[in-house]
Design a protein around this motif. Structure first.
Motif, PDB file in Angstrom:
ATOM      1  N   GLY A  22      33.848  46.129  38.916  1.00  0.00           N
ATOM      2  CA  GLY A  22      35.036  46.421  38.155  1.00  0.00           C
ATOM      3  C   GLY A  22      35.926  45.119  37.791  1.00  0.00           C
ATOM      4  N   LYS A  23      35.481  44.206  37.981  1.00  0.00           N
ATOM      5  CA  LYS A  23      36.216  42.809  38.014  1.00  0.00           C
ATOM      6  C   LYS A  23      36.331  42.480  36.581  1.00  0.00           C
ATOM      7  CE  LYS A  23      36.750  41.889  42.499  1.00  0.00           C
ATOM      8  NZ  LYS A  23      37.918  41.980  43.097  1.00  0.00           N
ATOM      9  N   THR A  24      37.556  41.735  36.153  1.00  0.00           N
ATOM     10  CA  THR A  24      37.672  41.346  34.726  1.00  0.00           C
ATOM     11  C   THR A  24      37.172  40.054  34.580  1.00  0.00           C
ATOM     12  OG1 THR A  24      39.755  40.483  35.097  1.00  0.00           O
ATOM     13  CG2 THR A  24      39.993  42.637  34.537  1.00  0.00           C
ATOM     14  N   TYR A  25      36.942  39.428  33.322  1.00  0.00           N
ATOM     15  CA  TYR A  25      36.577  38.245  33.133  1.00  0.00           C
ATOM     16  C   TYR A  25      37.537  37.127  34.011  1.00  0.00           C
ATOM     17  CZ  TYR A  25      34.233  39.845  28.995  1.00  0.00           C
ATOM     18  OH  TYR A  25      33.441  40.626  28.274  1.00  0.00           O
ATOM     19  N   ARG A  26      38.680  37.288  34.122  1.00  0.00           N
ATOM     20  CA  ARG A  26      39.615  36.280  34.724  1.00  0.00           C
ATOM     21  C   ARG A  26      39.378  36.353  36.169  1.00  0.00           C
ATOM     22  NH1 ARG A  26      43.917  36.803  37.311  1.00  0.00           N
ATOM     23  NH2 ARG A  26      44.298  39.200  36.531  1.00  0.00           N
ATOM     24  N   GLU A  27      39.221  37.571  36.482  1.00  0.00           N
ATOM     25  CA  GLU A  27      38.738  37.766  38.131  1.00  0.00           C
ATOM     26  C   GLU A  27      37.601  37.421  38.495  1.00  0.00           C
ATOM     27  OE1 GLU A  27      41.636  41.897  38.727  1.00  0.00           O
ATOM     28  OE2 GLU A  27      39.543  42.013  38.135  1.00  0.00           O
ATOM     29  N   ILE A  28      36.701  37.445  37.692  1.00  0.00           N
ATOM     30  CA  ILE A  28      35.193  36.968  37.993  1.00  0.00           C
ATOM     31  C   ILE A  28      35.161  35.423  38.279  1.00  0.00           C
ATOM     32  CG2 ILE A  28      32.830  36.597  37.193  1.00  0.00           C
ATOM     33  CD1 ILE A  28      33.192  39.557  35.889  1.00  0.00           C
ATOM     34  N   GLY A  29      35.997  34.900  37.178  1.00  0.00           N
ATOM     35  CA  GLY A  29      36.121  33.320  37.179  1.00  0.00           C
ATOM     36  C   GLY A  29      36.528  32.818  38.358  1.00  0.00           C
ATOM     37  N   GLU A  30      37.926  33.471  38.927  1.00  0.00           N
ATOM     38  CA  GLU A  30      38.441  33.172  40.207  1.00  0.00           C
ATOM     39  C   GLU A  30      37.558  33.451  41.378  1.00  0.00           C
ATOM     40  OE1 GLU A  30      42.033  35.531  39.978  1.00  0.00           O
ATOM     41  OE2 GLU A  30      43.114  34.227  38.653  1.00  0.00           O
ATOM     42  N   ALA A  31      36.962  34.393  41.464  1.00  0.00           N
ATOM     43  CA  ALA A  31      35.932  34.701  42.457  1.00  0.00           C
ATOM     44  C   ALA A  31      35.088  33.417  42.696  1.00  0.00           C
ATOM     45  CB  ALA A  31      35.418  36.051  42.437  1.00  0.00           C
ATOM     46  N   ILE A  32      34.288  33.030  41.569  1.00  0.00           N
ATOM     47  CA  ILE A  32      32.977  32.172  41.549  1.00  0.00           C
ATOM     48  C   ILE A  32      33.427  30.811  41.060  1.00  0.00           C
ATOM     49  CG2 ILE A  32      31.218  34.080  41.920  1.00  0.00           C
ATOM     50  CD1 ILE A  32      30.636  33.693  38.997  1.00  0.00           C
ATOM     51  N   TYR A  33      34.695  30.657  40.713  1.00  0.00           N
ATOM     52  CA  TYR A  33      35.163  29.232  40.319  1.00  0.00           C
ATOM     53  C   TYR A  33      34.457  28.930  38.997  1.00  0.00           C
ATOM     54  CZ  TYR A  33      36.361  29.026  45.027  1.00  0.00           C
ATOM     55  OH  TYR A  33      37.051  29.633  46.100  1.00  0.00           O
ATOM     56  N   ILE A  34      34.420  29.947  37.956  1.00  0.00           N
ATOM     57  CA  ILE A  34      34.174  29.574  36.672  1.00  0.00           C
ATOM     58  C   ILE A  34      35.170  30.100  35.747  1.00  0.00           C
ATOM     59  CG2 ILE A  34      31.601  29.833  36.993  1.00  0.00           C
ATOM     60  CD1 ILE A  34      31.678  32.381  35.797  1.00  0.00           C
ATOM     61  N   SER A  35      35.149  29.417  34.529  1.00  0.00           N
ATOM     62  CA  SER A  35      36.218  30.235  33.241  1.00  0.00           C
ATOM     63  C   SER A  35      35.902  31.315  33.077  1.00  0.00           C
ATOM     64  CB  SER A  35      35.980  29.117  32.133  1.00  0.00           C
ATOM     65  OG  SER A  35      34.995  29.248  31.432  1.00  0.00           O
ATOM     66  N   PRO A  36      36.889  32.134  32.588  1.00  0.00           N
ATOM     67  CA  PRO A  36      36.659  33.363  32.114  1.00  0.00           C
ATOM     68  C   PRO A  36      35.787  33.500  30.954  1.00  0.00           C
ATOM     69  CG  PRO A  36      38.888  33.128  32.552  1.00  0.00           C
ATOM     70  CD  PRO A  36      38.340  31.799  32.781  1.00  0.00           C
ATOM     71  N   ARG A  37      35.854  32.505  30.150  1.00  0.00           N
ATOM     72  CA  ARG A  37      34.843  32.396  28.849  1.00  0.00           C
ATOM     73  C   ARG A  37      33.400  32.260  29.414  1.00  0.00           C
ATOM     74  NH1 ARG A  37      35.495  30.952  23.570  1.00  0.00           N
ATOM     75  NH2 ARG A  37      37.336  32.046  23.952  1.00  0.00           N
ATOM     76  N   THR A  38      33.317  31.536  30.430  1.00  0.00           N
ATOM     77  CA  THR A  38      31.913  31.285  31.145  1.00  0.00           C
ATOM     78  C   THR A  38      31.337  32.741  31.567  1.00  0.00           C
ATOM     79  OG1 THR A  38      32.299  29.035  31.588  1.00  0.00           O
ATOM     80  CG2 THR A  38      30.408  30.249  32.818  1.00  0.00           C
ATOM     81  N   ALA A  39      32.378  33.319  32.208  1.00  0.00           N
ATOM     82  CA  ALA A  39      31.933  34.932  32.621  1.00  0.00           C
ATOM     83  C   ALA A  39      31.420  35.475  31.565  1.00  0.00           C
ATOM     84  CB  ALA A  39      33.356  35.372  33.558  1.00  0.00           C
ATOM     85  N   GLU A  40      32.376  35.608  30.535  1.00  0.00           N
ATOM     86  CA  GLU A  40      32.101  36.398  29.330  1.00  0.00           C
ATOM     87  C   GLU A  40      30.652  36.306  28.700  1.00  0.00           C
ATOM     88  OE1 GLU A  40      33.879  37.593  24.949  1.00  0.00           O
ATOM     89  OE2 GLU A  40      34.695  35.983  26.070  1.00  0.00           O
ATOM     90  N   HIS A  41      30.173  34.793  28.946  1.00  0.00           N
ATOM     91  CA  HIS A  41      29.006  34.333  28.262  1.00  0.00           C
ATOM     92  C   HIS A  41      27.989  34.882  29.043  1.00  0.00           C
ATOM     93  CE1 HIS A  41      30.222  32.069  24.982  1.00  0.00           C
ATOM     94  NE2 HIS A  41      31.072  31.338  25.618  1.00  0.00           N
TER      95      HIS A  41
END
Length: 722
Positions: free
Chosen positions: A670-689
């Motif tokens: 249930g993580k958001t793009y921002r939370e995913i990025g913080e967890a694995i050190y990528i940008s929210p935009r990269t998580a969205e891609h």
């Protein structure tokens, strides 16, 4: 070969075949016809002219010389025939006096000369060019004098003028007899063809009719065709008079216009201003308006329980039944309200009448059916009303929009959009504020069900503007419920909170009638789940449970609300969720049922439960394209397109990279793009891609579908969402 004999002018003069020839019968009234002068014929009812022997222009010098060259008596005869007199007469008194006294040649001789000159056709009509020239060059007072004399001839024979009255009025003739006939024709057309009535009343004014005396009827005609501004201007001018004529009709029109403007409270105020002593046959309409804005006591004072129709006509009985049906819908056991309203709609369909009223029986019956969980019945009702032309052109858009709402609720988005399109072109006026608000809420509902967030945001912006032009009433609670859910979805609840406060107050003032309150409470349940607010959920759940004793719909919705709460808590039994989903389908909410089952499938612990719920969702919503994106009860689509009742989507884990598997696990948490990025050190935009690429690779149509496929793809690695 049989040759049909066409009588000549001289045969007409002496009475063809020995029959007495009198003034020709006038045409019946028809919308905006071209008059005899425009058509190049003489009197109304005259035979069609044959080919004109003279095609010269009326201002041709040679032609004008020929016309002036005819003796005065021939010109006088041609002018009389051009104005509308017919052979053998009666003709203008002055011409008949001259012929009778021998001052001029005999009528036979005058007719013969006119024919020989090519200016008079064998059927007794004047050549078009000559007619135009005579009517153009003759002084207007002379033309009007002949026209009045001709009207007198019709009156002497007690024959109506028909369409000829319209031509006379448009030519500028002011004559009380012409005005009176046009008024009578307008009155006759008013209930069945208000567009024609509006033309006839306007022409009556040209002929000298009293502006004030016709005001209420002219406003009725304008409002029935959808011209609210004209109707308002006329009524405003009338109601400021000390003793306005046709006061009750004027109030009916004013109330109908206010209702279409989305201000039903003003409709009720107009009837309150009129008073119970003067309301008379308009009492049912007053009751409908007052109930709609929460004034039940006022409605019962205008239309007491047990009131009989004003007369035994279809129209009066339909109006009375409509008011009784609405009153009955407020009771604790409202089941008799719907049959009454259906009867009222059927009777108004049969009457063919178009009278001003705050809402049509067909629309009211459809609303009660929708609030009862019977959208298919609502659709049937409005289809019949549209086919019968119930309420005239002004009512068509609303009926089409209610048909669209019925289709949307039955999960038939294409049918809904077709009906919206019909509403937009039902007449040549823009949608009135009441209908624009309903249409904008429909667009929001369709966008929410389609899962297209961009479309939903655009539709929401349109709805925000539309709601500024209308007010809350009992008959628009369904759109407000839809907007309540969407506002919660878009975190815009503040935009609708004060409108919803008005809606709850209105229901409280009416005694919280279950039929009208239950769907709004259901919307409140969904909004509370979206906002993750147990405190907001509790009163709606309690209200649904309390109404369950008398309302099957409330019982079904209460069970569905309970199922949603258990699904959101990840503590549910698949059998209970399936029962609740199928219950929603049974009350005309297949999309809502599929949405519940699909969301539960995405959170099921057991594979067999997931398959069972997916199968249920697909049964309820085979096309698999009816819900929004994102988490929460109002968003997830219900069914993966490739799913079947006894199979699962193919395992696609091998198609995901290690990084994508990392992202997938976080998505399932249930993580958001921002939370995913913080967890694995990528940008929210990269998580969205990454998520968009996985969605395409797995063939997922939407977020809910993606969650199911990711869980299957990751298998035992799939974490459980808390």
């Amino acid at each position: 070969m049989v040759v049909h004999h066409q009588p000549s002018s001289r045969e007409l003069l002496h009475g063809h075949h020995g029959q007495e020839t009198r003034l020709a019968a006038p045409h019946s009234y028809a919308p905006d016809p071209a008059g005899p002068a425009a058509r190049g014929t003489s009197a109304p009812g005259a035979p069609e002219a044959g080919p004109e022997p003279d095609r010269r222009a009326p201002d041709d010098p040679q032609f004008m010389a020929q016309l002036r060259g005819e003796n005065a008596a021939v010109r006088e005869l041609l002018l009389a025939l051009s104005v509308g007199f017919t052979l053998p007469g009666p003709l203008p008194a002055e011409l008949e006096r001259k012929v009778g006294s021998g001052d001029v040649e005999s009528l036979d001789s005058l007719v013969a000369k006119a024919e020989e000159s090519g200016l008079l056709l064998p059927d007794g009509t004047v050549v078009g060019t000559a007619q135009h020239a005579l009517l153009t060059l003759t002084p207007t007072p002379r033309i009007h004098a002949l026209q009045r004399e001709l009207v007198g001839c019709f009156a002497a024979e007690r024959r109506p003028l028909g369409d000829f009255a319209r031509e006379l009025a448009r030519s500028g003739l002011a004559d009380h007899r012409v005005a009176a006939e046009l008024e009578r024709a307008g009155n006759k057309a008013l209930e069945h063809d208000p567009g024609l009535a509006a033309q006839l009343f306007d022409e009556a004014l040209l002929a000298g009719a009293d502006d004030l005396a016709t005001a209420a009827r002219r406003a009725h005609a304008a409002s029935a065709t959808g011209d609210l501004d004209t109707a308002d201007r006329i009524i405003d001018g009338l109601l400021v008079c000390p003793e306005p004529p046709d006061l009750r009709l004027a109030v009916d029109v004013s109330a109908a216009v206010w209702a279409q403007r989305g201000m039903l409270g003003r409709s009720a105020d107009v009837y309150t201003w009129l008073g119970a002593a003067k309301v008379g046959p308009s009492a049912p309409a007053a009751a409908v308006a007052m109930i709609g804005c929460g004034n039940r006591a006022g409605a019962e004072s205008m239309f007491p329980s047990g009131s009989a129709p004003a007369s035994p006509t279809l129209l009066a009985v339909a109006q009375a039944q409509a008011a009784k049906g609405v009153l009955e819908s407020l009771s604790g056991d409202p089941h008799q309200g719907l049959p009454m309203l259906i009867h009222a709609s059927d009777m108004l369909n049969a009457s063919g009448a178009s009278v001003p009223m705050p809402d049509t029986p067909g629309a009211l019956a459809a609303l009660v059916a929708l609030h009862s969980g019977e959208p298919h019945l609502a659709e049937t009702i409005v289809r019949a009303a549209v086919a019968a032309g119930q309420g005239g052109d002004a009512a068509k858009p609303r009926l089409f929009l209610l048909q669209a709402w019925s289709a949307m609720q039955q999960d038939k988005p294409e049918d809904a959009r077709l009906a919206i399109n019909e509403a937009s072109k039902a007449n040549h006026w823009p949608l009135v504020p009441r209908d624009e608000f309903l249409c904008s809420a429909l667009e929001v509902g369709l966008a929410r069900r389609s899962g297209e967030v961009h479309d939903l945001v655009l539709a929401w912006e349109r709805a925000r503007e539309a709601m500024l032009h209308t007010s809350v009433d009992l008959y628009n609670l369904l759109p407000w419920g839809e907007l309540m859910i969407t506002a919660a979805r878009l975190r815009e609840t503040r935009r609708v909170s004060h409108y919803l406060d008005e809606a709850w107050k209105l229901l409280h003032d009416l005694g919280d009638p279950p039929l009208w309150a239950v769907p709004l409470h259901w919307a409140g349940v969904q909004a509370a789940l979206l906002n993750e607010s147990p405190a907001d959920l509790a009163p709606h759940a309690t209200a649904l449970a309390r109404a369950s004793d008398h309302s099957h719909l409330a019982w079904v919705l209460a069970a569905a609300g309970k199922a949603w709460v258990s699904v959101m808590a990840a503590n549910f039994a698949a059998s209970d969720v399936e029962a609740a989903a199928r219950g929603l389908n049974a009350v005309g909410m297949p999309w809502e049922g599929a949405r519940l089952a699909g969301h539960a499938a995405a959170r099921a612990d057991e594979r067999k439960d997931m398959i069972r719920l997916l199968s249920c969702a697909r049964d309820l919503h085979p096309q698999g394209s009816s819900a929004g994106t994102g988490s929460g009860p109002a968003e997830p689509r219900s069914v993966p397109a490739a799913e079947s009742s006894n199979s699962v989507p193919p395992d696609a884990g091998s198609g995901l990279s290690e990084r994508e598997k990392e992202v997938a696990r976080l998505v399932l948490e249930g993580k958001t793009y921002r939370e995913i990025g913080e967890a694995i050190y990528i940008s929210p935009r990269t998580a969205e891609h990454h998520i968009a690429r996985m969605r395409r690779r797995l063939g997922a149509e939407n977020r809910s579908d993606l969650l199911v496929r990711l869980r299957l793809a990751l298998g035992s690695e799939n974490p459980q969402r808390e």
